[in-house]
Design a protein around this motif. Structure first.
Motif, PDB file in Angstrom:
ATOM      1  N   GLY A 208      38.873  12.521 -21.315  1.00 52.02           N
ATOM      2  CA  GLY A 208      39.469  13.596 -22.087  1.00 52.02           C
ATOM      3  C   GLY A 208      38.658  14.860 -21.921  1.00 52.02           C
ATOM      4  O   GLY A 208      37.941  15.039 -20.927  1.00 52.02           O
ATOM      5  N   LYS A 209      38.729  15.756 -22.901  1.00 49.78           N
ATOM      6  CA  LYS A 209      37.985  17.007 -22.852  1.00 49.78           C
ATOM      7  C   LYS A 209      37.569  17.395 -24.263  1.00 49.78           C
ATOM      8  O   LYS A 209      38.104  16.894 -25.262  1.00 49.78           O
ATOM      9  N   VAL A 210      36.608  18.292 -24.344  1.00 42.99           N
ATOM     10  CA  VAL A 210      36.123  18.765 -25.625  1.00 42.99           C
ATOM     11  C   VAL A 210      36.910  20.008 -26.028  1.00 42.99           C
ATOM     12  O   VAL A 210      37.063  20.945 -25.248  1.00 42.99           O
ATOM     13  N   ASN A 211      37.417  19.980 -27.254  1.00 46.21           N
ATOM     14  CA  ASN A 211      38.127  21.133 -27.811  1.00 46.21           C
ATOM     15  C   ASN A 211      37.456  21.464 -29.144  1.00 46.21           C
ATOM     16  O   ASN A 211      37.691  20.801 -30.149  1.00 46.21           O
ATOM     17  N   GLY A 212      36.594  22.482 -29.108  1.00 42.22           N
ATOM     18  CA  GLY A 212      35.818  22.797 -30.300  1.00 42.22           C
ATOM     19  C   GLY A 212      34.835  21.695 -30.588  1.00 42.22           C
ATOM     20  O   GLY A 212      33.959  21.394 -29.770  1.00 42.22           O
ATOM     21  N   THR A 213      34.975  21.059 -31.718  1.00 41.85           N
ATOM     22  CA  THR A 213      34.088  19.946 -32.076  1.00 41.85           C
ATOM     23  C   THR A 213      34.757  18.591 -31.904  1.00 41.85           C
ATOM     24  O   THR A 213      34.209  17.576 -32.314  1.00 41.85           O
ATOM     25  N   LYS A 214      35.934  18.567 -31.272  1.00 38.83           N
ATOM     26  CA  LYS A 214      36.683  17.321 -31.120  1.00 38.83           C
ATOM     27  C   LYS A 214      36.831  16.947 -29.649  1.00 38.83           C
ATOM     28  O   LYS A 214      36.907  17.822 -28.780  1.00 38.83           O
ATOM     29  N   PHE A 215      36.876  15.645 -29.413  1.00 38.02           N
ATOM     30  CA  PHE A 215      37.179  15.120 -28.077  1.00 38.02           C
ATOM     31  C   PHE A 215      38.652  14.744 -28.070  1.00 38.02           C
ATOM     32  O   PHE A 215      39.092  13.915 -28.862  1.00 38.02           O
ATOM     33  N   VAL A 216      39.436  15.357 -27.193  1.00 42.80           N
ATOM     34  CA  VAL A 216      40.888  15.202 -27.217  1.00 42.80           C
ATOM     35  C   VAL A 216      41.401  14.738 -25.860  1.00 42.80           C
ATOM     36  O   VAL A 216      40.706  14.849 -24.848  1.00 42.80           O
ATOM     37  N   PRO A 217      42.630  14.207 -25.802  1.00 40.83           N
ATOM     38  CA  PRO A 217      43.208  13.801 -24.513  1.00 40.83           C
ATOM     39  C   PRO A 217      43.321  14.997 -23.570  1.00 40.83           C
ATOM     40  O   PRO A 217      43.535  16.137 -23.993  1.00 40.83           O
ATOM     41  N   TYR A 218      43.187  14.698 -22.269  1.00 38.64           N
ATOM     42  CA  TYR A 218      43.329  15.767 -21.284  1.00 38.64           C
ATOM     43  C   TYR A 218      44.813  16.085 -21.079  1.00 38.64           C
ATOM     44  O   TYR A 218      45.693  15.314 -21.460  1.00 38.64           O
ATOM     45  N   ASP A 219      45.079  17.233 -20.469  1.00 39.84           N
ATOM     46  CA  ASP A 219      46.454  17.669 -20.231  1.00 39.84           C
ATOM     47  C   ASP A 219      47.232  16.584 -19.500  1.00 39.84           C
ATOM     48  O   ASP A 219      46.729  15.947 -18.572  1.00 39.84           O
ATOM     49  N   GLU A 220      48.477  16.374 -19.901  1.00 39.81           N
ATOM     50  CA  GLU A 220      49.322  15.401 -19.219  1.00 39.81           C
ATOM     51  C   GLU A 220      50.034  16.057 -18.043  1.00 39.81           C
ATOM     52  O   GLU A 220      49.949  17.270 -17.828  1.00 39.81           O
ATOM     53  N   ARG A 221      50.731  15.226 -17.249  1.00 42.25           N
ATOM     54  CA  ARG A 221      51.354  15.721 -16.028  1.00 42.25           C
ATOM     55  C   ARG A 221      52.238  16.944 -16.259  1.00 42.25           C
ATOM     56  O   ARG A 221      52.144  17.935 -15.537  1.00 42.25           O
ATOM     57  N   ALA A 222      53.108  16.895 -17.254  1.00 39.38           N
ATOM     58  CA  ALA A 222      54.037  18.002 -17.468  1.00 39.38           C
ATOM     59  C   ALA A 222      53.290  19.311 -17.703  1.00 39.38           C
ATOM     60  O   ALA A 222      53.703  20.371 -17.216  1.00 39.38           O
ATOM     61  N   GLN A 223      52.191  19.256 -18.437  1.00 43.14           N
ATOM     62  CA  GLN A 223      51.412  20.462 -18.685  1.00 43.14           C
ATOM     63  C   GLN A 223      50.758  20.983 -17.409  1.00 43.14           C
ATOM     64  O   GLN A 223      50.750  22.191 -17.145  1.00 43.14           O
ATOM     65  N   ILE A 224      50.217  20.064 -16.615  1.00 42.06           N
ATOM     66  CA  ILE A 224      49.545  20.471 -15.382  1.00 42.06           C
ATOM     67  C   ILE A 224      50.552  21.040 -14.390  1.00 42.06           C
ATOM     68  O   ILE A 224      50.314  22.081 -13.768  1.00 42.06           O
ATOM     69  N   VAL A 225      51.701  20.369 -14.262  1.00 41.03           N
ATOM     70  CA  VAL A 225      52.744  20.859 -13.353  1.00 41.03           C
ATOM     71  C   VAL A 225      53.239  22.233 -13.790  1.00 41.03           C
ATOM     72  O   VAL A 225      53.590  23.088 -12.962  1.00 41.03           O
ATOM     73  N   SER A 226      53.240  22.479 -15.091  1.00 38.55           N
ATOM     74  CA  SER A 226      53.709  23.771 -15.620  1.00 38.55           C
ATOM     75  C   SER A 226      52.649  24.868 -15.522  1.00 38.55           C
ATOM     76  O   SER A 226      52.913  26.006 -15.898  1.00 38.55           O
ATOM     77  N   GLY A 227      51.442  24.510 -15.043  1.00 41.29           N
ATOM     78  CA  GLY A 227      50.454  25.549 -14.776  1.00 41.29           C
ATOM     79  C   GLY A 227      49.252  25.595 -15.688  1.00 41.29           C
ATOM     80  O   GLY A 227      48.529  26.592 -15.693  1.00 41.29           O
ATOM     81  N   SER A 228      48.969  24.522 -16.443  1.00 37.20           N
ATOM     82  CA  SER A 228      47.845  24.580 -17.382  1.00 37.20           C
ATOM     83  C   SER A 228      46.495  24.710 -16.686  1.00 37.20           C
ATOM     84  O   SER A 228      45.523  25.152 -17.311  1.00 37.20           O
ATOM     85  N   LEU A 229      46.411  24.330 -15.408  1.00 31.76           N
ATOM     86  CA  LEU A 229      45.148  24.453 -14.674  1.00 31.76           C
ATOM     87  C   LEU A 229      45.149  25.638 -13.707  1.00 31.76           C
ATOM     88  O   LEU A 229      44.146  25.876 -13.019  1.00 31.76           O
TER      89      LEU A 229
END
Length: 426
Positions: A212-233
């Motif tokens: 996953g990844k760190v978001n502020g003080t929380k460890f959260v799931p990493y971007d899923e395929r739909a988000q990455i395909v839509s340009g999140s990276l």
């Protein structure tokens, strides 16, 4: 994993639901005819290729299984716990020919790792392999079948009932730079993608990990395929290369490695470098359940995705898993054993049931995979005793065989002579 994101089992990976393991690490690339390079910079459609017609064969019957002994908790879910049965004399069972020669080559390059690694299956110790590995270094390949019959004995793990699928190294049109006709980004592993070994936090979680990844003080799931395909990276400089066709790239991600056929005629090999931590979903099963396809082979799936691009894009996004890549140099794609996998000689196996590097003798209802293979890889969909994924190399022929491979029959694991006596206490 190894070569494949989901264990390399192409048919199974597409049809089944599996967590990405790590081939797939990169699959082993081998010689094979390359598809015709597009003269316009656009990819030629290969989605309509038919799977290779199976060559039927009668498999050797399995042996009556030996009841497994009671094992300590730390050995549960291993070959020893599944029960080991002495196999038949293999001298007459190992065919001569190219398969055995290729298997000897694969075994030879596996030996340095095989002799020093810890065998999760409980079947062997590193020193058990010394004699066979010493002999393999100079054994003439013309008599490869004699090598296996002289230095190994067969055991059946569990009930010996085998299920074998296939994987290959895809070749797709790609470019090192974004240009017209090459606009599907192939991403490097993002620096904010973090692997967490949960066993460091609790003994009850040993062997388990999350990404996953760190978001502020929380460890959260990493971007899923739909988000990455839509340009999140996008815009972070993570683009390793660019593919011409999103469907072909999706299948390359399932395999975990492949070859990009560049506009200038060159080839860029890329391999697995991590996955976003999301569960893998086999889209073939989704499509069959919805009545969109009938057979469920790679070719069937690809044909539908091309015929209905909008619906196809949505279906691909239902697999939330997304694979990241690095450029590969040197010998072919590397499997989970840490050595280049060998076309038509490497199988992916579950290391809890088959020692990585060990020979495996297959006898199936499809003739093409019959013979000796070497367990050099693993895969997220390759779990349990007698479950294998056969590697067929690169090119159109490999794609045709692997894409439709589904064979059943019997399997024997070949161990150094004397192993059964030690395991059974005889």
């Amino acid at each position: 994993m190894s070569l494949r994101q989901s264990g390399g089992a192409l048919a199974a990976a597409l049809l089944l639901s599996a967590c990405a393991g790590g081939l797939i690490p990169p699959s082993a690339g081998g010689p094979g005819p390359s598809p015709e390079r597009p003269s316009t910079g656009r990819p030629s459609s290969s989605g309509g290729e038919a799977a290779t017609r199976p060559q039927p064969s009668t498999p050797r019957p399995t042996l009556p299984p030996t009841p497994p002994p009671t094992q300590p908790a730390d050995q549960q879910g291993t070959a020893v716990a599944a029960g080991i049965t002495r196999g038949p004399d293999i001298a007459s069972l190992i065919p001569s020919g190219e398969r055995s020669r290729a298997a000897l080559q694969a075994f030879r390059i596996s030996c340095p790792t095989l002799m020093r690694r810890t065998d999760q299956s409980g079947l062997t110790r590193g020193s058990d392999w010394n004699n066979a590995c010493a002999a393999a270094s100079s054994w003439p390949e013309a008599s490869a079948s004699e090598f296996f019959s002289r230095y190994f004995e067969a055991v059946q793990v569990g009930d010996g009932t085998a299920f074998v699928t296939g994987y290959y190294e895809p070749e797709i049109s790609g470019s090192r730079t974004r240009q017209r006709g090459y606009e599907v980004p192939i991403y490097r592993r993002p620096p904010d993608l973090i692997d967490v070994d949960l066993g460091q936090f609790s003994d009850t979680l040993k062997g388990k990990s999350i990404r996953g990844k760190v978001n502020g003080t929380k460890f959260v799931p990493y971007d899923e395929r739909a988000q990455i395909v839509s340009g999140s990276l996008a815009g972070r400089g993570l683009e390793l290369a660019w593919a011409a066709d999103p469907v072909e790239f999706f299948f390359l991600q399932v395999q975990g490695s492949g070859r990009l056929l560049l506009p200038d005629g060159g080839v860029m090999r890329i391999g697995y470098d991590g996955q976003n931590g999301r569960d893998y979903t086999g889209i073939g099963k989704l499509m069959k359940d919805r009545g969109l396809i009938q057979a469920g082979s790679m070719q069937d799936i690809m044909q539908y995705l091309r015929a209905y691009p909008a619906e196809g894009a949505a279906i691909m996004n239902e697999n939330k898993s997304f694979v990241f890549f690095r450029e590969l140099t040197g010998a072919g794609p590397v499997g989970a054993l840490g050595v280049a996998v060998t076309p038509e000689a490497t199988v992916a196996a579950d290391p809890k049931y088959v020692p990585l590097g060990a020979p495996v003798l297959l006898s199936l209802d499809r003739a093409e995979p019959n013979g000796v293979w070497i367990a050099q890889d693993t895969g997220g969909a390759i779990k349990g005793a007698n479950r294998f994924d056969s590697f067929w190399g690169a090119g159109a022929k490999a794609r045709g065989v692997a894409g439709g491979m589904s064979a059943r029959g019997s399997a024997l694991v070949l161990l150094p002579i004397g192993s059964y006596a030690r395991l059974s206490g005889q």
